[in-house]
Motif scaffolding. Structure first.
Motif, PDB file in Angstrom:
ATOM      1  N   VAL A 364       0.841  -1.195   0.000  1.00 54.52           N
ATOM      2  CA  VAL A 364       0.000   0.000   0.000  1.00 54.52           C
ATOM      3  C   VAL A 364       0.876   1.245   0.000  1.00 54.52           C
ATOM      4  O   VAL A 364       0.690   2.159  -0.806  1.00 54.52           O
ATOM      5  N   SER A 365       1.881   1.275   0.862  1.00 53.35           N
ATOM      6  CA  SER A 365       2.670   2.509   0.947  1.00 53.35           C
ATOM      7  C   SER A 365       3.507   2.698  -0.312  1.00 53.35           C
ATOM      8  O   SER A 365       3.662   3.808  -0.802  1.00 53.35           O
ATOM      9  N   GLU A 366       4.034   1.617  -0.870  1.00 56.34           N
ATOM     10  CA  GLU A 366       4.798   1.766  -2.115  1.00 56.34           C
ATOM     11  C   GLU A 366       3.924   2.308  -3.237  1.00 56.34           C
ATOM     12  O   GLU A 366       4.379   3.071  -4.089  1.00 56.34           O
ATOM     13  N   ASN A 367       2.665   1.897  -3.229  1.00 55.16           N
ATOM     14  CA  ASN A 367       1.763   2.423  -4.244  1.00 55.16           C
ATOM     15  C   ASN A 367       1.401   3.880  -3.980  1.00 55.16           C
ATOM     16  O   ASN A 367       1.173   4.640  -4.911  1.00 55.16           O
ATOM     17  N   LEU A 368       1.366   4.230  -2.726  1.00 57.19           N
ATOM     18  CA  LEU A 368       0.988   5.615  -2.404  1.00 57.19           C
ATOM     19  C   LEU A 368       2.061   6.614  -2.840  1.00 57.19           C
ATOM     20  O   LEU A 368       1.754   7.766  -3.138  1.00 57.19           O
ATOM     21  N   ILE A 369       3.325   6.186  -2.885  1.00 58.12           N
ATOM     22  CA  ILE A 369       4.384   7.133  -3.254  1.00 58.12           C
ATOM     23  C   ILE A 369       4.731   7.083  -4.736  1.00 58.12           C
ATOM     24  O   ILE A 369       5.568   7.831  -5.214  1.00 58.12           O
ATOM     25  N   ASP A 395      -1.029   8.149   7.482  1.00 57.28           N
ATOM     26  CA  ASP A 395      -1.971   9.266   7.454  1.00 57.28           C
ATOM     27  C   ASP A 395      -3.018   9.087   6.367  1.00 57.28           C
ATOM     28  O   ASP A 395      -4.221   9.215   6.600  1.00 57.28           O
ATOM     29  N   LEU A 396      -2.515   8.816   5.148  1.00 53.60           N
ATOM     30  CA  LEU A 396      -3.423   8.709   4.004  1.00 53.60           C
ATOM     31  C   LEU A 396      -4.392   7.548   4.182  1.00 53.60           C
ATOM     32  O   LEU A 396      -5.587   7.680   3.894  1.00 53.60           O
ATOM     33  N   VAL A 397      -3.881   6.428   4.655  1.00 52.51           N
ATOM     34  CA  VAL A 397      -4.742   5.272   4.856  1.00 52.51           C
ATOM     35  C   VAL A 397      -5.853   5.637   5.826  1.00 52.51           C
ATOM     36  O   VAL A 397      -7.012   5.270   5.661  1.00 52.51           O
ATOM     37  N   LYS A 398      -5.495   6.431   6.827  1.00 51.91           N
ATOM     38  CA  LYS A 398      -6.484   6.812   7.821  1.00 51.91           C
ATOM     39  C   LYS A 398      -7.496   7.805   7.235  1.00 51.91           C
ATOM     40  O   LYS A 398      -8.703   7.582   7.306  1.00 51.91           O
ATOM     41  N   THR A 399      -6.992   8.887   6.629  1.00 50.85           N
ATOM     42  CA  THR A 399      -7.934   9.878   6.098  1.00 50.85           C
ATOM     43  C   THR A 399      -8.840   9.311   5.029  1.00 50.85           C
ATOM     44  O   THR A 399     -10.002   9.696   4.928  1.00 50.85           O
ATOM     45  N   SER A 406      -2.292  -3.541   7.023  1.00 49.54           N
ATOM     46  CA  SER A 406      -1.195  -2.633   7.343  1.00 49.54           C
ATOM     47  C   SER A 406      -0.772  -1.899   6.075  1.00 49.54           C
ATOM     48  O   SER A 406      -1.205  -2.247   4.975  1.00 49.54           O
ATOM     49  N   ILE A 407       0.103  -0.899   6.234  1.00 55.83           N
ATOM     50  CA  ILE A 407       0.551  -0.183   5.039  1.00 55.83           C
ATOM     51  C   ILE A 407       1.536  -1.029   4.242  1.00 55.83           C
ATOM     52  O   ILE A 407       1.889  -0.684   3.127  1.00 55.83           O
ATOM     53  N   ASP A 408       1.995  -2.138   4.805  1.00 58.78           N
ATOM     54  CA  ASP A 408       2.932  -3.000   4.090  1.00 58.78           C
ATOM     55  C   ASP A 408       2.250  -4.165   3.382  1.00 58.78           C
ATOM     56  O   ASP A 408       2.893  -5.006   2.779  1.00 58.78           O
ATOM     57  N   THR A 409       0.918  -4.200   3.462  1.00 58.33           N
ATOM     58  CA  THR A 409       0.179  -5.265   2.782  1.00 58.33           C
ATOM     59  C   THR A 409       0.222  -5.022   1.279  1.00 58.33           C
ATOM     60  O   THR A 409       0.048  -3.902   0.829  1.00 58.33           O
ATOM     61  N   PRO A 410       0.475  -6.065   0.501  1.00 59.49           N
ATOM     62  CA  PRO A 410       0.442  -5.848  -0.951  1.00 59.49           C
ATOM     63  C   PRO A 410      -0.971  -5.533  -1.429  1.00 59.49           C
ATOM     64  O   PRO A 410      -1.953  -6.066  -0.896  1.00 59.49           O
ATOM     65  N   ILE A 411      -1.048  -4.667  -2.420  1.00 59.75           N
ATOM     66  CA  ILE A 411      -2.334  -4.238  -2.934  1.00 59.75           C
ATOM     67  C   ILE A 411      -3.192  -5.410  -3.381  1.00 59.75           C
ATOM     68  O   ILE A 411      -4.410  -5.393  -3.263  1.00 59.75           O
ATOM     69  N   LYS A 412      -2.555  -6.476  -3.869  1.00 60.25           N
ATOM     70  CA  LYS A 412      -3.357  -7.574  -4.415  1.00 60.25           C
ATOM     71  C   LYS A 412      -4.201  -8.246  -3.348  1.00 60.25           C
ATOM     72  O   LYS A 412      -5.164  -8.920  -3.675  1.00 60.25           O
ATOM     73  N   SER A 413      -3.872  -8.044  -2.062  1.00 60.08           N
ATOM     74  CA  SER A 413      -4.742  -8.631  -1.039  1.00 60.08           C
ATOM     75  C   SER A 413      -5.870  -7.705  -0.625  1.00 60.08           C
ATOM     76  O   SER A 413      -6.613  -8.035   0.275  1.00 60.08           O
ATOM     77  N   LEU A 414      -5.956  -6.536  -1.250  1.00 62.29           N
ATOM     78  CA  LEU A 414      -7.052  -5.636  -0.891  1.00 62.29           C
ATOM     79  C   LEU A 414      -8.268  -5.892  -1.765  1.00 62.29           C
ATOM     80  O   LEU A 414      -8.140  -6.351  -2.906  1.00 62.29           O
ATOM     81  N   SER A 415      -9.436  -5.582  -1.258  1.00 64.37           N
ATOM     82  CA  SER A 415     -10.620  -5.710  -2.099  1.00 64.37           C
ATOM     83  C   SER A 415     -10.618  -4.567  -3.110  1.00 64.37           C
ATOM     84  O   SER A 415      -9.918  -3.571  -2.949  1.00 64.37           O
TER      85      SER A 415
END
Ligand code: ATP
Ligand code: ATP
Ligand code: MG
Ligand code: MG
Lengths: 521, 309, 310, 377
Positions: A364-369, A395-399, A406-415
């Motif tokens: 998640v964080s790698e994608n955010l930057i 911050d971004l995940v929260k807002t 977590s922010i270290d979870t790979p995006i592919k595990s997100l819905s």
């Protein structure tokens, strides 16, 4: 045991299918938690739930792609084990998958013929298949060219190929996992006629959608899942959109929005006589011109495959233009590299979010930057500042209310919806001057859709010029200040939302020049 | 120097190219099937060596040429099955498994050779079998129709492979499995069955490729007889953009340039031998640059398919 | 650094070779010699171990060092590529005797023997015979890499042909590899295509060329080992290396306590090089006489080859 | 992270797989009339039995590790570098040419310069397939295979000609260079063959880890490898990073070549094959990298293990006098078994994750049942 009824397609009818106490676990997720579900012949049964509620998982178990950890599947009173899709197909089950199951480098006819016996022994009988596809296309109003390669087709057309594949196989029980996500309203109507006819013939249909009006319009029963559990099953006639939404989300949602219209500022994004070619080398954009002001949302409506992705890509610097000009705040942006466009303050939510917008294996964080790597907060002298990155991502995940372990979870595990929020968080947090949002809520559940819409509006109020590209007219009408319609790569006209009607826009989307816009200008 | 490009020389070179291309063709066509279905088998060279030895052994002991080819095919098939088991059933990383299979074949063929035959020997391999009438055609006759049976076999394989890949339901399944195994799976096509088939077929053809070296072209066996030929065959599959006709073309070009480089040395052009030897490789790169194919590999190439349960 | 175990037990030799001991060429020539010595001395008095296919120099030097640290009387590094390794290792084991070839240099180390082969000599004799048997006016030569022993042989062969009949064209090509049998075979095809009716070649990959010669009925001259078994009908003669000549002497020197310092060369004179005529090939007596004369001339110095200082 | 039996099993999996392969090898040994216990005893002794053995193992592992970390970079960028052999040769050739050209230079100056030039030469040689791919879409697997052959011939040409040891000129020349000045030998770490190169390789492996995961360049390389379309969208010049990654990959192989020359051989010689110089490290490095999960730090133990196997197997051959071919076949089996064992690792990880989930759910359920004050927890 009684003889099974035979459907017009020649398959024996499935009178009743039951799934009982289905449990399915994935690493970290209990996707189905003792789910019960049933469907009968002559019935369309809707399956509803937020992103990640476990709908597709449940259906994949019925289709033999996954195997339940617990629970059983009962066909006409007989428990069955379904080891593979082949078993499911042999039982008369068909499925239209949420993610297209098409082979890009093969033609439509080849995709349809795949896995079917040929009338010519070992040789393919593509001419027969082609003929039959044309017949089906005729009957069901699905215009696809059997000889076209899949990679040449727009998503909408690909969706139709998926439907044809299912119809061609004439399944007795058909699972439809978000089949309408990329169809236009007209196409959806035609499609429902088809499905209704199938149900009346004795087919059993399972229908998954995030669009409640579709569910209300033509299903018989609705089952709602939340967090992998049954919330309830109701007859469609006994419920309404608001009740369903509440069952899904667990809280009421407001569909009607009121926001103040603000005065248009300076023209921020100016596109003049822009032309460009498609991947296939044919003109996709022809002399496209429009303006978007600061603090304005310009909705771009149009049937898919009319040049929308090309337009977005040209503005983002990802596709060369053949002529014309792109200006941002009077600065010429024509021919810029993607990096230069990013630096000029253009945010872009791409249509193919899994292909273009995100790196699925990245966290998640790698994608955010991803688009702001060189910004001082993220890196100095090519060295990443891990501390800042973590802080800012959190911050971004929260807002943006991204649901992730977590922010270290790979995006592919997100819905899907949460992945979409990651893109949104990244693009909007950049405080863009211009926001290009292509199909921002496609495949996203209603809760997340509401959230995304609120963000786009919020952004608009800070003075961002937004180009909203969408095939969903509800969305266009809900968010836009003005609406432009694109057809065959040309802008058919631009109208104020308050002057626009569904019908007038629909006509323009079909290529008819509205006489009144010319005079109104 | 002036006789460099006389007709007869050219015919000789072309005939050489046709002959030299034989093992490449068997191996590369076999590999094409595997790769089209998404399996990269880097073990080709090792399988060829095992095939070469098996065929040689049969012919050395019994003189039975057909038996030699059959055993080579069988051994190749078994090695292919092994590769399929590792890469399909065990979903192992294909690149490394292939290297493992290669090393195993390289060592095992030599071990068997040392234990069962021990000394370098020659055998009488497949004799030249001129095709009546056709071999009398001026120019083309001697080039094309004065070869041995295994050479003809390699060329017949090309249209067959083209037919299977493009005209049959099996070909459709193979291509689908290599491009989008998930899609094929959802249509009831068994990804593993198709891959087992193509990889074993590829192994079998690699075995025959080895036999073509040991009992048709060279008629000897020695440690590492193939000398990396199997790897060039894999390169030719890429060169050919996974299409049999282009694989054929690539094999011919590579073999022709190799034959030419030998010829240039033989007629004594004042070029250092090292430069002459590297020429085919440089030219292959140049051809690649010029032809600059935009064909992309099968999307699922070298990716194991597992339902993500 | 133990004293040589000469009188106490069998004489123990360890050998490292770059290719397989059944290569019918360089490595096999050494292996055969060891077998011959063993037959002479008896298995109870002469034992040997081999590490073959040690083409990786680094691995070979590990092997040499390892053998040296055990109780071997003699360690043979059979490959010119092992020289530098030996130069480093030998001083660390002053009590162990080493031999390496093919080279003429003992590095002035007291425990290193060196051996080489004047392979140009047999090359020359073969060239003379080949010229005499040649009818087409073209002779083909298939070489591996243009270096060392192979180049000496090839150059000697060309000199022999030229000395006999200067009108004959000798086509020479190097395949760039000691191991590419297919390329050697194709080279032979090309030579035959260019008109050659007699051919020769050096190194282990020539078996490919012999196969072609056999098929096409073209005459063949071999070197390093007796290749007649490969093609009894067309192999005329082979120059063979008999390293036993060298080994015998080294063994006795080591037994006497001299661990090195001597350089050997196989030659026709000391019969380390031998022309072995294939009994299955009907060589006309007058042609054979030419060959014998050339060999005699080389031995007594009346023939100058002009290659490699000979 | 909790340490459980199954995670220990995971860590030991490659070792277990190696043992399984050796068990199959034992059958072959018996068939060849050798005692497998003696044979494997020799293998262990050869790899780890003494300081010298251990040093040999590490020396063998060094080029594997260097090539391997280069492979990690290339694979992360989505390209496959089969050209390690050729790149090692170029690194070796260029560094030795430098050392021979300035025999009187001080070692402290020459050694870093030589390693640098090896790094650069390998990088340029690796850059060729990179450029061909970026500019002409030439498949890098193909071009690197071709360039390997070309590099070997270049080595033959140079070693026969300009670089030949002066006293080797003449007909019987052995194509080898003179020995480098002893002042240029890489320092030994302990009184064995173990040289500074091993330390350099380990430091670089860790450095590459930081490079890939802690710098913007590394980020972009990984992004390009995972998703070229998204990378373009992120403003990354995809082609540039493809060239860069192949160059870096080649550079590490080139460095491996230079270290092989300055640390081990001190001269170059050719028998016409690449392996006589590289010991096939250009290929084996790929296997090592893959064993190391394409992670530069994981490649460190993987190279060590593979180096041990190669060194130990040679000793095995010497002691029980089986044909060298058996060793090659055995290596093949080990590779196959280890790579196949990955399946169990993945299955285990999955099982563990699901079990964790169940435990968590059970705990949550237990909490729900026990009466809890509102708002607590
Ligand atoms: N193969 C898989 N491996 C691990 N987790 C998975 C897998 N497939 C689905 N999941 C997880 O299971 C849960 C349910 O996913 P599912 O796809 O069934 O949701 P859905 O209801 O279809 O959502 P959407 O509306 O977004 O399609 C999600 O949390 C998802 O991340
Ligand atoms: N641009 C493309 N993108 C994706 N796939 C393609 C493209 N062009 C061709 N293909 C795929 O590659 C396959 C092979 O193409 P093509 O039909 O040109 O070759 P072929 O018929 O196998 O070979 P040939 O005609 O040379 O004997 C096609 O079946 C198609 O699936
Ligand atoms: Mg879903
Ligand atoms: Mg075609």
């Amino acid at each position: 045991m009684t003889q099974k009824q035979i459907l017009p397609s020649g398959n024996p009818r499935i009178d009743r299918l039951e799934m009982q106490g289905i449990v399915k676990r994935f690493p970290g997720v209990l996707a189905n938690d003792h789910v019960n579900f049933d469907v009968n012949a002559f019935e369309v049964h809707a399956l509803l739930g937020e992103n990640g509620a476990g709908k597709s998982t449940l259906m994949k178990q019925l289709y033999g792609l996954y195997h339940p950890d617990q629970g059983q599947i009962i066909f006409d009173g007989e428990p069955r084990l379904i080891h593979s899709p082949r078993d499911a197909i042999n039982l008369g089950i068909g499925m239209i998958h949420q993610h297209f199951m098409l082979v890009d480098s093969l033609t439509v006819a080849e995709n349809v013929a795949l896995g079917l016996p040929s009338t010519r022994g070992i040789m393919t009988d593509l001419d027969r298949v082609t003929k039959r596809i044309c017949e089906l296309a005729e009957v069901y109003g699905l215009d696809v060219e059997p000889d076209a390669y899949i990679w040449q087709l727009s998503v909408g057309q690909q969706q139709k190929v998926e439907i044809i594949k299912a119809l061609y196989r004439g399944a007795a029980l058909l699972i439809l996992d978000e089949p309408t996500a990329v169809l236009t309203p007209q196409e959806v109507d035609d499609f429902f006629v088809t499905l209704t006819k199938m149900a009346n013939d004795g087919h059993a249909l399972i229908f998954i959608s995030h669009k409640l009006h579709e569910v209300m319009a033509f299903t018989h029963r609705v089952t709602v899942l939340r967090d992998g559990k049954n919330v309830g099953t109701v007859n469609t006639v006994d419920t309404n959109k608001n009740l369903l939404a509440e069952m899904m989300v667990g809280r009421p949602l407001n569909f009607i929005r009121n926001y103040k219209t603000i005065k248009c500022g300076n023209p921020r994004l100016k596109v003049e006589n822009l032309s460009a070619l498609s991947d296939r080398g044919v003109p996709a954009l022809k002399n496209v011109s429009f303006e978007v002001c600061a603090g304005e949302v310009l909705g771009l409506a149009g049937v898919s495959g009319n040049g929308q992705p090309e337009l977005a890509q040209v503005i983002a610097g990802l596709r060369p233009s053949t002529s014309g000009k792109i200006m941002i705040d009077d600065e010429n942006l024509t021919g810029s590299t993607p990096m230069q466009v990013i630096d000029k303050g253009v945010a872009y939510i791409p249509e193919k979010r899994n292909v273009e917008g995100l790196i699925k294996e990245f966290s998640v964080s790698e994608n955010l930057i991803m688009r702001d790597l060189d910004q001082e907060i993220y890196s100095r002298n090519a060295f990443l500042n891990m501390g800042n990155i973590a802080k800012r991502s959190a911050d971004l995940v929260k807002t943006f209310n991204v649901k992730t372990p977590s922010i270290d979870t790979p995006i592919k595990s997100l819905s899907g919806g949460n992945a979409q929020k990651v893109i949104l968080a990244r693009e909007i947090s950049r405080q863009p001057k211009v926001l290009i949002a292509a199909q921002p809520t496609r495949g996203v559940d209603i809760g997340a859709t509401e959230y995304i819409h609120e963000r786009i509006i919020e952004q608009r109020e800070t003075g961002t010029a937004t180009l909203l590209i969408s095939e969903d007219l509800d969305e266009i009408f809900a968010l836009s200040d003005r609406i432009a319609v694109i057809f065959h790569g040309e802008i058919m006209g631009v109208v104020d939302r308050k002057d626009a009607t569904l019908q007038s826009i629909g006509l323009m989307m079909a290529g008819e020049q509205p006489p009144e816009t010319k005079t109104a200008e | 120097m002036e006789d460099l490009f006389t007709g007869s020389v050219l015919i000789g070179l072309l005939a050489s190219a046709i002959r030299l291309a034989t093992p490449y063709l068997y191996a590369a066509i076999g590999e094409t099937f595997g790769q089209r279905s998404g399996v990269l088998n880097l073990g080709v060279d090792g399988i060829m060596l095992m095939g070469a030895f098996s065929a040689f052994y049969v012919v050395f002991k019994t003189g039975d040429l057909v038996g030699g080819v059959l055993l080579a095919a069988l051994v190749g098939l078994l090695m292919g099955l092994l590769m399929a088991f590792i890469s399909v059933t065990l979903s192992a990383e294909q690149g490394i498994s292939g290297i493992g299979v290669y090393l195993f074949g390289l060592g095992m063929s030599d071990l068997l050779f040392q234990k069962l035959i021990n000394n370098v020997q020659t055998v009488s391999g497949f004799p030249v079998a001129p095709i009546p009438l056709l071999s009398e055609i001026p120019v083309l006759g001697p080039i094309l129709f004065r070869q041995n049976v295994l050479v003809y076999g390699a060329y017949i394989l090309v249209p067959i492979a083209w037919f299977v890949l493009n005209k049959t339901t099996l070909g459709l399944k193979i291509k689908a499995v290599g491009e989008n195994p998930e899609a094929a799976d959802t249509l009831g096509v068994s990804v593993s069955r198709i891959r087992y088939f193509t990889v074993s077929l590829g192994g079998m053809l690699s075995g025959i490729a080895g036999a073509s070296l040991s009992i048709a072209l060279l008629n000897v066996f020695q440690f590492n007889l193939t000398n990396g030929l199997g790897f060039i065959a894999i390169a030719l599959v890429y060169f050919g953009g996974w299409r049999p006709t282009w694989v054929l073309l690539g094999s011919l070009i590579f073999s022709f340039v190799n034959a030419l480089q030998i010829w240039v040395q033989v007629v004594g052009l004042p070029i250092p031998s090292d430069i002459a030897v590297m020429t085919p490789y440089i030219l292959t790169i140049v051809v690649l640059v010029i032809s600059a194919q935009r064909v992309r590999p099968p999307s699922a190439l070298s990716k194991a398919y597992e339902r993500l349960e | 650094p133990a004293a040589p175990a000469a009188s106490t037990g069998p004489f123990k030799v360890a050998v490292v070779t770059p290719s397989a001991i059944n290569d019918l060429a360089f490595s096999q020539s050494m292996y055969d010699a060891l077998l011959a010595i063993q037959a002479e001395m008896g298995a109870e008095n002469f034992e040997f171990v081999v590490s073959d296919s040690m083409f990786v120099v680094d691995d070979a030097s590990s092997a040499i060092r390892d053998y040296a640290s055990q109780d071997y009387n003699l360690i043979v590094a059979h490959g010119s590529q092992y020289g530098a390794a030996l130069q480093e290792i030998a001083p660390d084991f002053p009590g162990v005797s080493f031999a390496w070839g093919t080279a003429g240099d003992t590095f002035n180390l007291p425990n290193v023997f060196a051996y080489e082969a004047f392979s140009q000599e047999g090359g020359y004799v073969s060239g003379v015979l080949a010229a005499a048997l040649n009818k087409s006016g073209v002779i083909g030569v298939v070489g591996p890499v243009e270096v060392g022993d192979a180049k000496l042989y090839v150059d000697g062969f060309v000199a022999g042909v030229n000395a006999t009949n200067a009108d004959i064209t000798v086509n020479v090509n190097y395949t760039g590899s000691f191991s590419d049998v297919a390329l050697a075979s194709e080279a032979a095809q090309t030579h035959i295509g260019a008109g050659a009716d007699v051919m020769t070649g050096s190194a282990q990959m020539v078996v490919g060329a012999v196969g072609v010669a056999k098929e096409k009925g073209v005459l063949w001259f071999g070197t390093q080992a007796d290749q007649a078994s490969l093609a009894p009908d067309i192999v005329v003669a082979c120059q063979i290396y008999d390293w036993a000549v060298v080994l015998r002497d080294i063994v006795s020197l080591v037994n006497e306590g001299t661990l090195g310092g001597k350089a050997y060369a196989l030659s026709l004179e000391n019969e380390g090089l031998k022309m072995v005529y294939n009994p299955g090939f009907d060589l006309p007596a007058d042609v054979k006489a030419l060959g014998d004369a050339a060999a005699k001339g080389i031995v007594d110095g009346t023939v100058t080859i002009g290659v490699g200082g000979k | 992270m909790r340490i459980s039996w199954s995670s220990i099993f995971d860590a030991l999996l490659p070792v277990i797989a190696t043992l399984a392969a050796l068990a199959v090898g034992a059958v072959m040994l018996i068939l060849l009339g050798a005692n497998p216990l003696v044979a494997y005893g020799a293998l262990l002794e050869g790899a780890f039995g003494s300081f010298n053995a251990l040093a040999d193992t590490i020396v063998k592992a060094t080029p594997l590790l260097l090539v391997g970390i280069g492979i990690c970079i290339a694979f992360r960028a989505g390209v496959i570098n089969i050209g390690g052999e050729g790149q090692m040769i170029l690194g070796g050739l260029s560094s030795i040419a430098l050392g021979l050209a300035f025999p009187d230079a001080p070692g402290i100056l020459m050694i870093p310069m030589a390693l640098l030039i090896g790094f650069i030469a390998g990088g340029l040689w690796g850059g060729i397939p990179g450029y061909l791919k970026a500019r002409f879409n030439v498949n890098e697997i193909l071009s690197t295979i071709m360039l390997n052959v070309i590099a070997v011939q270049l080595m033959n040409l140079l070693l026969r000609g300009p670089l030949i040891q002066p006293n080797q000129k003449g007909a019987a020349a052995i194509p080898q260079t003179a020995r480098l000045s002893a002042a240029f030998d890489l320092p030994r770490l302990v009184p064995t063959r173990l040289h500074l190169g091993a330390l350099i390789a380990v430091i670089l492996a860790i450095g590459v880890y930081f490079f890939l995961w802690r710098t913007t360049i590394g980020y972009r390389i990984r992004a390009v490898g995972l998703n070229a379309a998204a990378s373009r969208y992120a403003g990354i010049k995809v082609n540039r990073y493809i060239v860069l990654s192949l160059m870096l990959s080649g550079a590490f192989s080139g460095l491996a070549g230079a270290i092989q020359v300055y640390g081990v051989n001190h001269f170059m010689i050719t028998d016409g094959s690449a392996a006589s110089f590289t010991g096939s490290a250009g290929f084996n490095g790929i296997v090592a990298a893959l064993f190391g999960q394409l992670h530069p730090v994981g490649t460190i133990p993987a190279s060590f293990l593979f180096g041990a196997l190669l060194v130990g197997a040679n000793k095995l051959q010497r002691v029980v006098q089986v044909p060298a071919a058996l060793i090659t076949a055995l290596n093949g089996l080990v590779v196959v078994f280890v790579v196949s064992s990955e399946l169990w690792r993945r299955k285990n990880a999955r099982r563990r994750a699901i079990k964790e989930l169940e435990e968590k759910l059970a705990a949550a359920a237990a909490k729900e049942i026990s009466p809890q004050p509102e708002g607590g927890g």
